[in-house]
Write a protein that holds these residues in place. Structure first.
Motif, PDB file in Angstrom:
ATOM      1  N   THR A  51      24.664  41.444  46.207  1.00  0.00           N
ATOM      2  CA  THR A  51      25.503  42.643  46.020  1.00  0.00           C
ATOM      3  C   THR A  51      26.975  42.318  45.799  1.00  0.00           C
ATOM      4  OG1 THR A  51      26.012  43.097  48.354  1.00  0.00           O
ATOM      5  CG2 THR A  51      23.902  43.897  47.530  1.00  0.00           C
ATOM      6  N   ALA A  52      27.279  41.181  45.200  1.00  0.00           N
ATOM      7  CA  ALA A  52      28.672  40.747  45.040  1.00  0.00           C
ATOM      8  C   ALA A  52      29.400  41.600  44.003  1.00  0.00           C
ATOM      9  CB  ALA A  52      28.722  39.280  44.640  1.00  0.00           C
ATOM     10  N   GLY A  53      30.606  42.046  44.362  1.00  0.00           N
ATOM     11  CA  GLY A  53      31.431  42.833  43.456  1.00  0.00           C
ATOM     12  C   GLY A  53      32.578  43.485  44.198  1.00  0.00           C
ATOM     13  N   HIS A  54      33.175  44.488  43.586  1.00  0.00           N
ATOM     14  CA  HIS A  54      34.298  45.251  44.159  1.00  0.00           C
ATOM     15  C   HIS A  54      35.416  44.289  44.607  1.00  0.00           C
ATOM     16  CE1 HIS A  54      35.480  49.320  45.725  1.00  0.00           C
ATOM     17  NE2 HIS A  54      36.460  48.544  46.147  1.00  0.00           N
ATOM     18  N   ALA A  55      36.049  43.659  43.624  1.00  0.00           N
ATOM     19  CA  ALA A  55      37.032  42.608  43.881  1.00  0.00           C
ATOM     20  C   ALA A  55      38.463  43.116  43.762  1.00  0.00           C
ATOM     21  CB  ALA A  55      36.820  41.454  42.901  1.00  0.00           C
ATOM     22  N   ASP A  56      39.363  42.321  44.326  1.00  0.00           N
ATOM     23  CA  ASP A  56      40.803  42.500  44.129  1.00  0.00           C
ATOM     24  C   ASP A  56      41.411  41.116  44.022  1.00  0.00           C
ATOM     25  OD1 ASP A  56      43.250  43.702  43.828  1.00  0.00           O
ATOM     26  OD2 ASP A  56      43.496  44.271  45.924  1.00  0.00           O
ATOM     27  N   PHE A  57      42.417  40.965  43.153  1.00  0.00           N
ATOM     28  CA  PHE A  57      43.051  39.672  42.893  1.00  0.00           C
ATOM     29  C   PHE A  57      44.409  39.587  43.586  1.00  0.00           C
ATOM     30  CE2 PHE A  57      41.063  38.601  38.449  1.00  0.00           C
ATOM     31  CZ  PHE A  57      39.803  38.648  39.013  1.00  0.00           C
ATOM     32  N   VAL A  58      44.798  38.341  43.886  1.00  0.00           N
ATOM     33  CA  VAL A  58      46.134  38.069  44.393  1.00  0.00           C
ATOM     34  C   VAL A  58      46.585  36.720  43.841  1.00  0.00           C
ATOM     35  CG1 VAL A  58      45.401  36.904  46.528  1.00  0.00           C
ATOM     36  CG2 VAL A  58      47.608  38.088  46.448  1.00  0.00           C
ATOM     37  N   GLN A  59      47.871  36.622  43.504  1.00  0.00           N
ATOM     38  CA  GLN A  59      48.450  35.356  43.051  1.00  0.00           C
ATOM     39  C   GLN A  59      49.282  34.779  44.176  1.00  0.00           C
ATOM     40  OE1 GLN A  59      51.195  35.524  39.723  1.00  0.00           O
ATOM     41  NE2 GLN A  59      50.678  33.434  39.085  1.00  0.00           N
ATOM     42  N   THR A  60      49.057  33.504  44.488  1.00  0.00           N
ATOM     43  CA  THR A  60      49.803  32.867  45.565  1.00  0.00           C
ATOM     44  C   THR A  60      51.207  32.525  45.097  1.00  0.00           C
ATOM     45  OG1 THR A  60      49.167  30.600  44.994  1.00  0.00           O
ATOM     46  CG2 THR A  60      47.646  31.855  46.396  1.00  0.00           C
ATOM     47  N   GLN A  61      52.042  32.130  46.046  1.00  0.00           N
ATOM     48  CA  GLN A  61      53.415  31.773  45.723  1.00  0.00           C
ATOM     49  C   GLN A  61      53.518  30.509  44.872  1.00  0.00           C
ATOM     50  OE1 GLN A  61      51.990  32.099  48.701  1.00  0.00           O
ATOM     51  NE2 GLN A  61      52.947  30.843  50.306  1.00  0.00           N
ATOM     52  N   ASN A  62      52.418  29.719  44.822  1.00  0.00           N
ATOM     53  CA  ASN A  62      52.438  28.529  43.967  1.00  0.00           C
ATOM     54  C   ASN A  62      51.686  28.742  42.649  1.00  0.00           C
ATOM     55  OD1 ASN A  62      49.734  28.392  44.688  1.00  0.00           O
ATOM     56  ND2 ASN A  62      50.068  26.841  46.262  1.00  0.00           N
ATOM     57  N   GLY A  63      51.334  30.002  42.349  1.00  0.00           N
ATOM     58  CA  GLY A  63      50.777  30.320  41.044  1.00  0.00           C
ATOM     59  C   GLY A  63      49.270  30.391  40.961  1.00  0.00           C
ATOM     60  N   ASP A  72      34.756  46.449  50.694  1.00  0.00           N
ATOM     61  CA  ASP A  72      35.773  46.989  49.785  1.00  0.00           C
ATOM     62  C   ASP A  72      37.165  46.426  50.059  1.00  0.00           C
ATOM     63  OD1 ASP A  72      33.685  48.629  48.888  1.00  0.00           O
ATOM     64  OD2 ASP A  72      34.203  50.220  50.292  1.00  0.00           O
ATOM     65  N   PRO A  73      37.325  45.099  50.073  1.00  0.00           N
ATOM     66  CA  PRO A  73      38.632  44.544  50.431  1.00  0.00           C
ATOM     67  C   PRO A  73      39.677  44.777  49.352  1.00  0.00           C
ATOM     68  CG  PRO A  73      37.186  42.800  49.647  1.00  0.00           C
ATOM     69  CD  PRO A  73      36.342  44.050  49.747  1.00  0.00           C
ATOM     70  N   SER A  74      40.916  45.008  49.795  1.00  0.00           N
ATOM     71  CA  SER A  74      42.078  45.033  48.913  1.00  0.00           C
ATOM     72  C   SER A  74      43.132  44.141  49.533  1.00  0.00           C
ATOM     73  CB  SER A  74      42.612  46.449  48.745  1.00  0.00           C
ATOM     74  OG  SER A  74      43.798  46.448  47.968  1.00  0.00           O
ATOM     75  N   ILE A  75      43.860  43.419  48.701  1.00  0.00           N
ATOM     76  CA  ILE A  75      44.774  42.396  49.199  1.00  0.00           C
ATOM     77  C   ILE A  75      46.129  42.515  48.509  1.00  0.00           C
ATOM     78  CG2 ILE A  75      44.043  40.655  47.504  1.00  0.00           C
ATOM     79  CD1 ILE A  75      44.249  38.564  49.798  1.00  0.00           C
ATOM     80  N   ALA A  76      47.182  42.152  49.247  1.00  0.00           N
ATOM     81  CA  ALA A  76      48.538  42.149  48.698  1.00  0.00           C
ATOM     82  C   ALA A  76      49.308  40.985  49.304  1.00  0.00           C
ATOM     83  CB  ALA A  76      49.252  43.463  48.998  1.00  0.00           C
ATOM     84  N   ARG A  77      50.215  40.416  48.510  1.00  0.00           N
ATOM     85  CA  ARG A  77      51.093  39.341  49.011  1.00  0.00           C
ATOM     86  C   ARG A  77      52.525  39.841  49.048  1.00  0.00           C
ATOM     87  NH1 ARG A  77      54.409  35.223  46.877  1.00  0.00           N
ATOM     88  NH2 ARG A  77      53.846  35.748  44.714  1.00  0.00           N
ATOM     89  N   VAL A  78      53.215  39.505  50.139  1.00  0.00           N
ATOM     90  CA  VAL A  78      54.644  39.776  50.264  1.00  0.00           C
ATOM     91  C   VAL A  78      55.291  38.468  50.699  1.00  0.00           C
ATOM     92  CG1 VAL A  78      56.428  41.161  51.362  1.00  0.00           C
ATOM     93  CG2 VAL A  78      54.172  42.162  50.929  1.00  0.00           C
ATOM     94  N   GLY A  79      55.942  37.780  49.772  1.00  0.00           N
ATOM     95  CA  GLY A  79      56.498  36.475  50.082  1.00  0.00           C
ATOM     96  C   GLY A  79      55.394  35.484  50.394  1.00  0.00           C
ATOM     97  N   ASP A  80      55.435  34.914  51.600  1.00  0.00           N
ATOM     98  CA  ASP A  80      54.414  33.955  52.023  1.00  0.00           C
ATOM     99  C   ASP A  80      53.317  34.616  52.858  1.00  0.00           C
ATOM    100  OD1 ASP A  80      55.912  31.997  50.784  1.00  0.00           O
ATOM    101  OD2 ASP A  80      56.901  31.343  52.636  1.00  0.00           O
ATOM    102  N   ASP A  81      53.340  35.909  52.970  1.00  0.00           N
ATOM    103  CA  ASP A  81      52.391  36.623  53.827  1.00  0.00           C
ATOM    104  C   ASP A  81      51.399  37.416  52.986  1.00  0.00           C
ATOM    105  OD1 ASP A  81      53.505  36.302  56.709  1.00  0.00           O
ATOM    106  OD2 ASP A  81      55.262  36.837  55.516  1.00  0.00           O
TER     107      ASP A  81
END
Length: 564
Positions: free
Chosen positions: A306-318, A70-79
């Motif tokens: 069993t692939a699923g339960h995704a979360d998206f993130v956009q990088t600093q380069n788009g 159940d991963p969740s991801i967030a970007r803050v600047g370059d991190d």
């Protein structure tokens, strides 16, 4: 080498250490009644069964091997920061950091002290479900569910200025039912989107809905009436099951809602909807699901399932990337190590995202994100790797137990982990004296040295490989019929069976577990003699398919008193 009694040991100069650096646990120096055992050096060596050889510029899936669902991801600047479900393991809510999306280092656990949660009476696959991590105006947020916890299922938010902690005390969102909540901001407004029962009576088993409600950004309580966004799933007429794990994000004037659908087993998938407004109406994309493996030949070599339960993130380069859970079963479609965190790029076509074309297998080797390279983590989280914990300092944040101790269980001193006995495994009202690391490969060797002398029948100290409260393996020293032995016990479905035992010549024994998919060998070294206690033991009862639930095997030191 001094021998330590399992029934009693006096600790001189007890050292205050804990399950995490922010949780102190000391053993009283004059407590002569404590059941204790000494463990020296914990070694792990793991090898992936699929034998992937990435080329230059590629990374290897999964990015977090072993029980990290159940991963969740967030970007803050370059991190980048990532968090996973932890159920009743404690410390819980592991928090990872990366700058290249490939090399991840655990920086802490968001639940790391008593009082943040209560798992008393809660089974291994209940507790903390599907967290969501986000960032706003200098503050990190994690929202999650405490399922079946005392007082009922609750959804709460914790915050921190530093993702490594400390994290705040939970703020329960009163009246928020269901599971899998995530936070989404729209201008100065804050919303929660979540899974709950549909309006009215469910039409069939697994009929669920995705809801949204506005929250007061200050109090984190309801500021508006909840509204259904999706009833059932992509095609309601087909009676889709378990629409859950929702996340909403904004791109090019649209609000995109991604959800898991189909349950967490082989029918799992990820689907997408979009709307011009955050509160809908939402329409499903022209291609759904945007990720699944359910339509592939189950006999294919080295499958990802069993692939699923995704979360998206956009990088600093788009660029856009998705993290998601999946599994790597061994033959027979069994997996002991739980659901893992994978990553794939997100392609956009005609305003809709796609993670993987239907009919394609989730790749093990993938081109790395276009981000500045980062040094490898001190302890890798993917591929083949090994590590040794010499117990020469505080335990890392990767060490976990089961449920939350109210009294001290261990200390680290003079190059050893010293455990004081807790409740026996399977006692849902108590906390076992158990602390371990995730098994991260189906092919793995784990070893430690235990120094303990049983005084009463049933006293035991050794290694435990634990899938859940009712399914686990114990290898270690114990007393049986007034005699000291090295024994192997398996507990399947709550019933314990002695597999093998041999007389113990001393209390200091090296213990080794060798796992290979659904089989394992167990050996020990007593003095200068190495003995295989049992070979080719069927351990499929440690798989999710046999044991049930949502967790994976955790292996580590354990001590218990026969009087418990």
């Amino acid at each position: 080498m001094k021998r330590y009694s399992v029934q009693a040991m006096v600790l001189s100069g007890a050292l205050a250490l804990g399950l995490a650096s922010s949780m102190t646990m000391a053993v009283a120096a004059d407590d002569a009644s404590a059941t204790v055992a000494r463990f020296e050096k914990f070694s792990y060596q793991g090898r992936a069964q699929e034998n992937v050889r990435p080329r230059d510029g590629e990374f290897v899936n999964p990015i977090l091997s072993g029980y990290y669902p159940d991963p969740s991801i967030a970007r803050v600047g370059d991190d980048y920061y990532l968090v996973n479900s932890s159920f009743t393991n404690f410390p819980g809510l592991p928090v990872f950091h990366s700058r290249d999306l490939v090399n991840w280092t655990q920086v802490g656990n968001a639940l790391d002290r008593p009082g943040q949660a209560d798992f008393t009476g809660v089974r291994a696959s209940q507790g903390i479900y599907a967290p969501d991590i986000s960032y706003h105006d200098g503050l990190f947020y994690i929202i999650t569910t405490c399922s079946s916890c005392p007082g009922g299922t609750g959804n709460f938010v914790i915050t921190a200025k530093d993702p490594a902690g400390p994290w705040s005390q939970p703020v329960t969102i009163r009246g928020l039912q269901g599971i899998d909540p995530s936070l989404v901001r729209d201008g100065d407004k804050l919303y929660v989107v979540y899974n709950n029962a549909p309006e009215g009576k469910p039409r069939y088993e697994g009929h669920r809905a995705i809801w949204i409600a506005e929250l007061d950004p200050r109090t984190l309580q309801f500021a508006g009436k909840p509204k259904v966004l999706v009833d059932g799933g992509v095609v309601p007429a087909k009676r889709p099951i378990w629409i859950e794990g929702p996340h909403i994000f904004n791109k090019d004037g649209y609000y995109y809602l991604i959800c898991a659908e189909g349950g967490t087993a082989d029918e799992h998938s990820e689907v997408v909807f979009r709307s011009r407004t955050i509160t809908g109406p939402y329409v499903p994309g022209p291609v759904n699901p945007i990720l699944t493996q359910r339509d592939l030949d189950p006999k294919r070599p080295n499958p990802v399932t069993t692939a699923g339960h995704a979360d998206f993130v956009q990088t600093q380069n788009g660029q856009w990337w998705a993290v998601f859970l999946a599994t790597r079963p061994y033959p027979g479609n069994f997996y002991n190590i739980g659901r893992e965190t994978f990553m794939l790029p997100v392609d956009w076509k005609d305003g809709w995202p796609l993670m993987l074309e239907q009919g394609r297998t989730v790749p093990y080797a993938v081109t790395k994100p276009a981000l500045p390279p980062q040094p490898a983590a001190p302890v890798p989280t993917s591929g083949n790797f090994a590590y040794v914990d010499e117990f020469d300092g505080p335990l890392s944040s990767a060490w976990i137990g089961i449920r939350i101790p109210r009294a001290p269980l261990y200390t680290v001193e003079r190059g050893a982990l010293v455990l004081r006995a807790g409740a026996p495994l399977g006692d849902l009202r108590g906390v076992p004296a158990f602390v371990g690391r995730r098994q991260q490969h189906h092919v793995a060797t784990v070893s430690t040295v235990v120094d303990a002398v049983p005084r009463h029948d049933g006293d035991r100290a050794g290694l435990v490989a634990m899938q859940n409260d009712d399914n686990h393996v114990f290898l270690g020293v114990t007393r049986s019929g007034g005699k000291d032995v090295v024994a192997l016990y398996k507990t399947e479905g709550g019933k314990e069976t002695l597999v093998a035992s041999r007389p113990a010549a001393s209390g200091r024994v090296e213990l080794v577990m060798d796992m290979d998919g659904g089989q394992a060998s167990y050996r020990y070294r007593d003095g200068d003699v190495t003995t295989t206690l049992a070979d080719k033991v069927d351990i499929r009862f440690l798989s999710t398919q046999k044991a049930g639930g949502f967790v994976g095997v955790v292996i580590g030191p354990y001590a218990a008193s026969g009087s418990n």
